[in-house]
Design an enzyme around this catalytic site. Structure first.
Site, mmCIF file in Angstrom:
data_model
loop_
_atom_site.group_PDB
_atom_site.id
_atom_site.type_symbol
_atom_site.label_atom_id
_atom_site.label_comp_id
_atom_site.label_asym_id
_atom_site.label_seq_id
_atom_site.Cartn_x
_atom_site.Cartn_y
_atom_site.Cartn_z
ATOM 1 N N CYS A 144 0.823 -1.212 0.000
ATOM 2 C CA CYS A 144 0.000 0.000 0.000
ATOM 3 C C CYS A 144 0.851 1.254 0.000
ATOM 4 C CB CYS A 144 -0.845 0.071 1.252
ATOM 5 S SG CYS A 144 -1.949 -1.299 1.414
ATOM 6 N N ARG A 200 -11.979 0.174 -6.425
ATOM 7 C CA ARG A 200 -11.644 0.149 -4.998
ATOM 8 C C ARG A 200 -11.322 1.547 -4.488
ATOM 9 N NH1 ARG A 200 -9.344 -2.651 -0.834
ATOM 10 N NH2 ARG A 200 -7.525 -1.643 0.038
HETATM 11 P P1 XMP Z 1 -0.875 -7.263 3.287
HETATM 12 O O1 XMP Z 1 -0.021 -6.474 4.237
HETATM 13 O O2 XMP Z 1 -1.472 -8.457 3.922
HETATM 14 O O3 XMP Z 1 -2.094 -6.273 2.928
HETATM 15 O O4 XMP Z 1 -0.165 -7.548 2.026
HETATM 16 C C1 XMP Z 1 -3.175 -6.671 2.154
HETATM 17 C C2 XMP Z 1 -4.226 -5.580 2.167
HETATM 18 O O5 XMP Z 1 -3.742 -4.385 1.545
HETATM 19 C C3 XMP Z 1 -4.833 -3.653 0.984
HETATM 20 N N1 XMP Z 1 -4.472 -3.350 -0.401
HETATM 21 C C4 XMP Z 1 -4.020 -2.155 -0.803
HETATM 22 N N2 XMP Z 1 -3.859 -1.000 -0.124
HETATM 23 N N3 XMP Z 1 -3.016 0.008 -2.095
HETATM 24 C C5 XMP Z 1 -3.381 0.103 -0.794
HETATM 25 O O6 XMP Z 1 -3.230 1.180 -0.207
HETATM 26 C C6 XMP Z 1 -3.154 -1.131 -2.832
HETATM 27 O O7 XMP Z 1 -2.819 -1.173 -4.008
HETATM 28 C C7 XMP Z 1 -3.695 -2.256 -2.159
HETATM 29 N N4 XMP Z 1 -4.012 -3.503 -2.569
HETATM 30 C C8 XMP Z 1 -4.472 -4.150 -1.465
HETATM 31 C C9 XMP Z 1 -6.055 -4.531 1.088
HETATM 32 O O8 XMP Z 1 -6.809 -4.042 2.166
HETATM 33 C C10 XMP Z 1 -5.468 -5.902 1.338
HETATM 34 O O9 XMP Z 1 -6.351 -6.770 1.999
#
Ligand code: XMP
Length: 496
Positions: A315, A411
């Site tokens: 993120c 999203r």
């Molecule tokens: P982890 O730390 O488990 O996080 O890899 C997964 C969660 O990250 C969110 N997510 C995103 N957040 N930009 C963001 O700011 C992105 O491109 C993105 N893609 C996923 C989402 O909540 C996921 O479950």
């Protein structure tokens, strides 16, 4: 000795999991007595507090099925057409427990080099040989590594090396009946066939062994009809109403309204619509990080809240938009409010180890949602590839330019302008083996954490925090270094 959760979280800091540490309690029970069963939503319970994230490099049918088999649940991503997403839900739900639904297949005229390629990309070292090289076609033989390991000419056709001495079981046999056949055959694989000899699935000796040492199939997440529990994500656009209908028709058990900032008129409207159209279906709303956002979505009808903004490993929301919260604080604040309203919280993002899971649950979450932790497993979508001798799989944020090019910008409430602002990145993660081993192993570590705290259940841990019986402290930078691996000299193993 330490401080209560309330005292720590009132200081004006945004804490991540690594910033805090839990002080140990008194142990008077073995690890096995720790019970991690929990609520995913108001109406759905799980035996394992783990949810796989709706991301296109994490959850499709295979991951959803594996997560449910381990007592958790998977949320199928929606960066694909609604029909495809419904197909993944249906496929996971119709999976027969204990069987591999899509074993690798080749035809007799294919070569050993293609088996090598399948091993590299999908991690399977055995291949079924069928008439047309597809599943659902007549079974002719099996090729395992023992048939090919000493053959130097990798362009040898499979018809020359395949084993044709086959033991099979019928599609009408139960898991137990098939297992008996597998055991007495002394083979490593048992193809499951229709009456006319067409192969439809596979039973593997190693999976069956793992099934004996890890949670029994009875611990899986199943619905009233004995089918696997599966979730799916949708957006909040008008077109998502059709998607929702297709998912409901496919039998989805829970739907996630996917947004990086969920406290919006769009989620309220979608919640109102879904609750009216599908009153039986539980809806998870979010993401939120504050107690007032949480209250808004609960009052709008959310059956669970997804918590986290910018804490995910891929993120960049906090950097791009300057909005978000440290994940430990976000979980504590939202869960404190949600608990009073009897709504479970899903701690989403930022889980890098089992200790983070313990912290999330103790601070108030009922489950954790994981992306990177599960990416790179056999069950995650995508092929493996090698880089600098390491076996990797791709993992990307749903707000990365790469994923948004496929449509996931909804999203981020993707405005209608053509300008796409990335809120995530793409990368790769190391091969982690199968979820069927990773989850039991991780859960055992979590149970040990609970034992160290002297609590047997998630509810008991949360009560102990609320009553000040579990105490916390903030770790200084040096304490965090001390808590990790330090002062070791790395060495390279040399083959002598
Ligand atoms: P982890 O730390 O488990 O996080 O890899 C997964 C969660 O990250 C969110 N997510 C995103 N957040 N930009 C963001 O700011 C992105 O491109 C993105 N893609 C996923 C989402 O909540 C996921 O479950």
């Amino acid at each position: 000795d330490g401080f209560t959760g309330g005292m720590i979280m009132q200081q004006g800091y945004s804490y991540t999991y690594d910033d805090i540490i839990l002080l140990p309690g008194y142990i008077d029970f073995p690890t096995e007595e720790v019970d991690l069963s929990t609520h995913l939503t108001k109406n759905i319970t799980l035996r394992t507090p783990c949810v796989s994230s709706p991301m296109d490099t994490v959850t499709e049918s295979q991951m959803a099925a594996a997560m449910a088999l381990q007592g958790g649940i998977g949320i199928v991503h929606y960066n694909m057409r609604p029909e495809e997403q419904a197909y993944h839900v249906r496929r996971a739900k119709n999976l027969r427990l204990g069987f591999v639904p899509e074993p690798a297949c080749l035809k007799p005229s294919d070569t050993i080099a293609q088996v090598d390629q399948i091993k590299l990309n999908r991690g399977f070292s055995s291949v079924l040989i069928t008439e047309n090289g597809q599943i659902g076609s007549k079974l002719l033989g099996i090729v395992t590594s023992r048939d090919t390991d000493f053959i130097t000419d990798r362009f040898t056709e499979l018809r020359e090396v395949m084993s044709t001495d086959l033991v099979t079981a019928s599609i009408d046999s139960s898991y137990e009946e098939s297992l008996k056949v597998l055991i007495s055959s002394k083979k490593s694989l048992l193809p499951i066939v229709r009456e006319n000899g067409e192969v439809v699935e596979l039973m593997c000796r190693t999976d069956a062994q793992a099934q004996q040492s890890y949670p029994p199939l009875g611990a899986s997440s199943l619905d009233r009809d004995g089918k696997i529990l599966v979730g799916a994500a949708i957006g909040t656009r008008e077109s998502d109403k059709l998607r929702l209908r297709m998912l409901a028709e496919a039998g989805v058990n829970v739907v996630v309204l996917d947004s990086s900032q969920g406290d919006s008129i769009y989620q309220r409207q979608m919640l109102a619509f879904s609750k009216k159209a599908y009153p039986e279906l539980d809806i998870i709303a979010g993401n939120v990080v504050t107690s007032y956002q949480a209250r808004n979505l609960i009052e709008a009808g959310a059956d669970a809240l997804r918590v986290g903004m910018g804490s995910g490993s891929i993120c960049t929301t906090q950097e791009v938009c300057a909005v978000g919260r440290g994940q430990a604080t976000a979980v504590y604040k939202t869960a404190s409010l949600a608990k009073q309203m009897n709504i479970p919280v899903i701690a989403d993002g930022g889980i890098a180890n089992s200790g983070h899971i313990v912290k999330a649950l103790v601070l108030g979450a009922s489950t954790v949602m994981m992306g990177s932790f599960l990416a790179g497993t056999t069950e995650a979508p995508g092929d493996y590839f090698y880089q600098n001798g390491q076996r990797l799989k791709k993992y990307r944020g749903m707000g990365s330019l790469e994923a948004m090019a496929k449509g996931s910008d909804t999203r981020y409430l993707g405005d209608k302008s053509r300008l796409k602002i990335a809120q995530g990145v793409s990368g790769a993660v190391a091969d982690k083996g199968s979820v069927m081993k990773l989850i039991p192993y991780t859960m055992h570590a979590v149970r040990q954490g609970f034992q160290d705290l002297g609590v047997k259940t998630i509810a008991a841990a949360q009560d102990a925090v609320a009553q000040g019986r579990i105490e916390l402290e903030v770790r200084t930078g040096a304490a965090q270094v001390e808590g990790g691996i330090h002062h070791l000299v790395s060495y390279e193993k040399k083959a002598f």
